[in-house]
Design an enzyme around this catalytic site. Structure first.
Site, mmCIF file in Angstrom:
data_model
loop_
_atom_site.group_PDB
_atom_site.id
_atom_site.type_symbol
_atom_site.label_atom_id
_atom_site.label_comp_id
_atom_site.label_asym_id
_atom_site.label_seq_id
_atom_site.Cartn_x
_atom_site.Cartn_y
_atom_site.Cartn_z
ATOM 1 C CB VAL A 156 -0.986 -0.005 1.187
ATOM 2 C CG1 VAL A 156 -1.834 1.257 1.202
ATOM 3 C CG2 VAL A 156 -1.892 -1.232 1.115
ATOM 4 C CB CYS A 157 4.042 2.177 1.675
ATOM 5 S SG CYS A 157 3.480 2.086 3.389
ATOM 6 C CG ASP A 158 5.690 -0.370 -2.783
ATOM 7 O OD1 ASP A 158 6.099 0.015 -1.670
ATOM 8 O OD2 ASP A 158 6.172 -1.343 -3.380
#
Length: 164
Positions: A52-54
């Site tokens: 999700v951070c990507d």
């Protein structure tokens, strides 16, 4: 376990934005106060190279044109080292600074500490959160509760910045 924002006093709209000095991917000091004449989007994220951070950092990168047109600067903040953030930034060709809050002082100051990510007891990192700062004040505050897997509403952020 998500740390309740009540317990850590997540900052709110109209609160003074705490200044900080954090290292970027080049290990240079970056101070929030250096951007006092700009709109700043602080994007706290749990960790580099995590699904999700990507997606979030790439979505912010995709919106750079709109942010730049509105005079906004993006700063991503995590507990990752400058080297990990550097590899992350390089992999996705990010055109904004990723900052390392290794001692978690900024995450604590903004009240977005997350405990037990990935089931690792005792491990703390940033919860996913976005603050928009103008003239030293928080104008917009969002935190993914109770799940750091939730992304912010990028259209809402763009529209908010356009109307500042």
């Amino acid at each position: 376990m998500l740390t309740n924002k009540k317990d850590f006093n997540m900052l709110s709209v109209n609160d003074k934005a705490p200044d900080f000095i954090l290292k970027n991917t080049n290990k240079d000091d970056v101070k929030l106060s250096d951007f006092s004449d700009k709109i700043v989007v602080l994007a706290f994220y749990p960790g580099a190279f995590t699904g999700v951070c990507d997606t979030e950092m790439c979505a912010l990168q995709d919106n750079m044109g709109a942010f730049n047109n509105s005079g906004a600067t993006i700063l991503g903040i995590s507990v990752d080292s400058p080297w990990a953030n550097g590899g992350f930034s390089k992999k996705y060709n990010l055109d904004f600074d990723l900052l390392s809050d290794i001692d978690r002082s900024t995450i604590n100051a903004y009240g977005v500490l997350f405990s037990g990510l990935g089931g690792i007891e005792g491990y703390t990192c940033a919860n996913r959160a976005v603050f928009i700062i103008k003239d030293g004040l928080i104008k917009y505050a969002w935190q993914a509760e109770p799940n750091p897997g939730v992304e912010p509403n990028y259209e809402e952020i763009n529209n908010f910045i356009k109307n500042l």
